[in-house]
Design a protein around this motif. Structure first.
Motif, PDB file in Angstrom:
ATOM      1  N   ASP A  83       0.842  -1.201   0.000  1.00  0.00           N
ATOM      2  CA  ASP A  83       0.000   0.000   0.000  1.00  0.00           C
ATOM      3  C   ASP A  83       0.872   1.243   0.000  1.00  0.00           C
ATOM      4  O   ASP A  83       1.848   1.331   0.759  1.00  0.00           O
ATOM      5  N   PRO A  84       0.562   2.243  -0.831  1.00  0.00           N
ATOM      6  CA  PRO A  84       1.388   3.455  -0.893  1.00  0.00           C
ATOM      7  C   PRO A  84       1.331   4.241   0.411  1.00  0.00           C
ATOM      8  O   PRO A  84       0.303   4.296   1.080  1.00  0.00           O
ATOM      9  N   LEU A  85       2.453   4.893   0.741  1.00  0.00           N
ATOM     10  CA  LEU A  85       2.553   5.644   1.990  1.00  0.00           C
ATOM     11  C   LEU A  85       2.933   7.098   1.763  1.00  0.00           C
ATOM     12  O   LEU A  85       3.476   7.748   2.654  1.00  0.00           O
ATOM     13  N   ALA A  86       2.653   7.596   0.575  1.00  0.00           N
ATOM     14  CA  ALA A  86       2.900   9.006   0.284  1.00  0.00           C
ATOM     15  C   ALA A  86       1.970   9.437  -0.826  1.00  0.00           C
ATOM     16  O   ALA A  86       1.522   8.616  -1.637  1.00  0.00           O
ATOM     17  N   ARG A  87       1.668  10.734  -0.853  1.00  0.00           N
ATOM     18  CA  ARG A  87       0.940  11.295  -1.976  1.00  0.00           C
ATOM     19  C   ARG A  87       1.907  11.467  -3.133  1.00  0.00           C
ATOM     20  O   ARG A  87       2.952  12.090  -2.988  1.00  0.00           O
ATOM     21  N   GLY A  88       1.570  10.897  -4.299  1.00  0.00           N
ATOM     22  CA  GLY A  88       2.464  10.978  -5.440  1.00  0.00           C
ATOM     23  C   GLY A  88       3.505   9.877  -5.396  1.00  0.00           C
ATOM     24  O   GLY A  88       3.318   8.827  -4.795  1.00  0.00           O
ATOM     25  N   ASP A  89       4.646  10.127  -6.020  1.00  0.00           N
ATOM     26  CA  ASP A  89       5.731   9.164  -6.129  1.00  0.00           C
ATOM     27  C   ASP A  89       6.501   9.120  -4.809  1.00  0.00           C
ATOM     28  O   ASP A  89       7.174  10.081  -4.431  1.00  0.00           O
ATOM     29  N   ALA A  90       6.427   7.988  -4.089  1.00  0.00           N
ATOM     30  CA  ALA A  90       7.065   7.889  -2.776  1.00  0.00           C
ATOM     31  C   ALA A  90       8.579   8.018  -2.872  1.00  0.00           C
ATOM     32  O   ALA A  90       9.214   8.640  -2.010  1.00  0.00           O
ATOM     33  N   LEU A  91       9.170   7.461  -3.911  1.00  0.00           N
ATOM     34  CA  LEU A  91      10.624   7.541  -4.065  1.00  0.00           C
ATOM     35  C   LEU A  91      11.057   8.970  -4.362  1.00  0.00           C
ATOM     36  O   LEU A  91      12.043   9.469  -3.800  1.00  0.00           O
ATOM     37  N   ALA A  92      10.315   9.654  -5.216  1.00  0.00           N
ATOM     38  CA  ALA A  92      10.639  11.046  -5.523  1.00  0.00           C
ATOM     39  C   ALA A  92      10.492  11.926  -4.291  1.00  0.00           C
ATOM     40  O   ALA A  92      11.256  12.876  -4.089  1.00  0.00           O
ATOM     41  N   ALA A  93       9.511  11.592  -3.445  1.00  0.00           N
ATOM     42  CA  ALA A  93       9.300  12.371  -2.225  1.00  0.00           C
ATOM     43  C   ALA A  93      10.477  12.272  -1.275  1.00  0.00           C
ATOM     44  O   ALA A  93      10.770  13.203  -0.520  1.00  0.00           O
ATOM     45  N   LEU A  94      11.193  11.146  -1.310  1.00  0.00           N
ATOM     46  CA  LEU A  94      12.324  10.952  -0.410  1.00  0.00           C
ATOM     47  C   LEU A  94      13.598  11.638  -0.889  1.00  0.00           C
ATOM     48  O   LEU A  94      14.532  11.813  -0.106  1.00  0.00           O
ATOM     49  N   ALA A  95      13.656  12.018  -2.152  1.00  0.00           N
ATOM     50  CA  ALA A  95      14.899  12.512  -2.754  1.00  0.00           C
ATOM     51  C   ALA A  95      15.584  13.620  -1.950  1.00  0.00           C
ATOM     52  O   ALA A  95      16.809  13.590  -1.773  1.00  0.00           O
ATOM     53  N   PRO A  96      14.864  14.630  -1.435  1.00  0.00           N
ATOM     54  CA  PRO A  96      15.560  15.687  -0.692  1.00  0.00           C
ATOM     55  C   PRO A  96      16.233  15.192   0.582  1.00  0.00           C
ATOM     56  O   PRO A  96      17.152  15.843   1.090  1.00  0.00           O
ATOM     57  N   LEU A  97      15.795  14.042   1.102  1.00  0.00           N
ATOM     58  CA  LEU A  97      16.323  13.526   2.358  1.00  0.00           C
ATOM     59  C   LEU A  97      17.460  12.535   2.153  1.00  0.00           C
ATOM     60  O   LEU A  97      18.321  12.387   3.024  1.00  0.00           O
ATOM     61  N   LEU A  98      17.468  11.855   1.024  1.00  0.00           N
ATOM     62  CA  LEU A  98      18.501  10.846   0.774  1.00  0.00           C
ATOM     63  C   LEU A  98      19.890  11.452   0.824  1.00  0.00           C
ATOM     64  O   LEU A  98      20.835  10.853   1.340  1.00  0.00           O
ATOM     65  N   ALA A  99      20.021  12.671   0.310  1.00  0.00           N
ATOM     66  CA  ALA A  99      21.332  13.310   0.258  1.00  0.00           C
ATOM     67  C   ALA A  99      21.823  13.743   1.636  1.00  0.00           C
ATOM     68  O   ALA A  99      23.018  13.980   1.822  1.00  0.00           O
ATOM     69  N   LEU A 100      20.923  13.839   2.606  1.00  0.00           N
ATOM     70  CA  LEU A 100      21.284  14.314   3.939  1.00  0.00           C
ATOM     71  C   LEU A 100      21.440  13.194   4.954  1.00  0.00           C
ATOM     72  O   LEU A 100      21.929  13.430   6.061  1.00  0.00           O
ATOM     73  N   ALA A 101      21.028  11.983   4.588  1.00  0.00           N
ATOM     74  CA  ALA A 101      20.994  10.884   5.552  1.00  0.00           C
ATOM     75  C   ALA A 101      22.405  10.485   5.994  1.00  0.00           C
ATOM     76  O   ALA A 101      23.313  10.354   5.177  1.00  0.00           O
ATOM     77  N   THR A 102      22.546  10.281   7.296  1.00  0.00           N
ATOM     78  CA  THR A 102      23.766   9.705   7.847  1.00  0.00           C
ATOM     79  C   THR A 102      23.695   8.188   7.786  1.00  0.00           C
ATOM     80  O   THR A 102      24.676   7.517   7.492  1.00  0.00           O
ATOM     81  N   VAL A 103      22.506   7.675   8.091  1.00  0.00           N
ATOM     82  CA  VAL A 103      22.248   6.233   8.070  1.00  0.00           C
ATOM     83  C   VAL A 103      20.953   5.995   7.312  1.00  0.00           C
ATOM     84  O   VAL A 103      19.927   6.604   7.616  1.00  0.00           O
ATOM     85  N   LEU A 104      21.007   5.117   6.348  1.00  0.00           N
ATOM     86  CA  LEU A 104      19.838   4.703   5.584  1.00  0.00           C
ATOM     87  C   LEU A 104      19.520   3.260   5.981  1.00  0.00           C
ATOM     88  O   LEU A 104      20.418   2.415   5.994  1.00  0.00           O
TER      89      LEU A 104
END
Length: 248
Positions: free
Chosen positions: A121-142
């Protein structure tokens, strides 16, 4: 003698009314480590312990105002992010983390890149992967599971812990790429399915880092705690079990 100030983890996550995942899971897991959760809800959901039927993001401006007030007066030692709800919220959270790192450049951000529920089941409005993009670059631990890691692909993140709960076999293998050589941990595979296991693990890691543990120790201790929470899980209805995050 002055009382020690408990370190705080700033948490951004969705509200799961069943209490099995999301912000409630984060609060419980962080508290169990001895840290304190500053909980900011990114989205309201319609879900039970098995399925997600609707996700309604919270206003991004509200997230910003909440975080600004907390950061002005409380010792934030780590940030944990679950579902942002949409791209606007992810961008707001990224801006908040950037401001916090002006004061503390080493502030860890633990990102649980939830793209869908266990049933897809989707957990974001729109593209969930695209929504995460601004945070991926800042993550210390994924901290992705196997399918999430495959969907995200190669990322510029110093520490990635890919969990093996979606695999097969008698053992769950969690693989860490980071540090000097990386490492793999093996845990006995437990019967059943669990609601909020990823939230539990990621939040425990964030709390351990907030307490000042080295990365390898934080990852190991958080996994041990998470495995125990799953091993002692309980039922609230048929289907996925709830991790016992607060041990009696």
């Amino acid at each position: 003698m002055a009382e020690a100030v408990r370190p705080c983890v700033l948490v951004f996550a969705g509200l799961d009314p069943s209490g099995g995942a999301g912000i409630q899971a984060d609060i419980e897991a962080i508290s169990a480590q001895g840290a304190h959760a500053l909980a900011i809800v990114t989205a309201l959901t319609v879900q039970d312990n098995n399925r997600v039927h609707e996700v309604v993001p919270v206003d991004a401006g509200l997230l910003t105002r909440q975080a600004a007030l907390l950061a002005a007066s409380m010792p934030i030692r780590a940030v944990k992010v679950g579902i942002p709800g949409n791209r606007a919220n992810a961008e707001a959270i990224a801006a908040i983390v950037a401001r916090l790192r002006e004061r503390d450049p080493a502030l860890p951000l633990v990102l649980d890149p939830v793209l869908a529920s266990g049933h897809g089941d989707p957990l974001a409005r729109g593209d969930a992967l695209a929504a995460l993009a601004p945070l991926l670059a800042l993550a210390t631990v994924l901290v992705p599971n196997g399918p999430e890691a495959a969907a995200i692909g190669a990322v510029d993140c110093r520490h990635v812990l890919v969990t093996g709960g979606h695999g097969e076999g008698d053992e769950v293998v969690n693989r860490w790429t980071g540090g000097r050589d990386g490492r793999a941990w093996r845990w006995p595979r437990l019967p059943g399915e669990f609601h909020g296991s990823g939230c539990t693990l990621a939040s425990a890691i964030a709390a351990r880092l907030a307490l000042g543990e080295a990365m390898a120790d934080a990852l190991e201790n958080a996994q041990r705690y998470c495995h125990q929470a799953l091993a002692t899980s309980y039922m609230i209805a048929p289907g996925q079990r709830i991790p016992r995050r607060l041990q009696a």
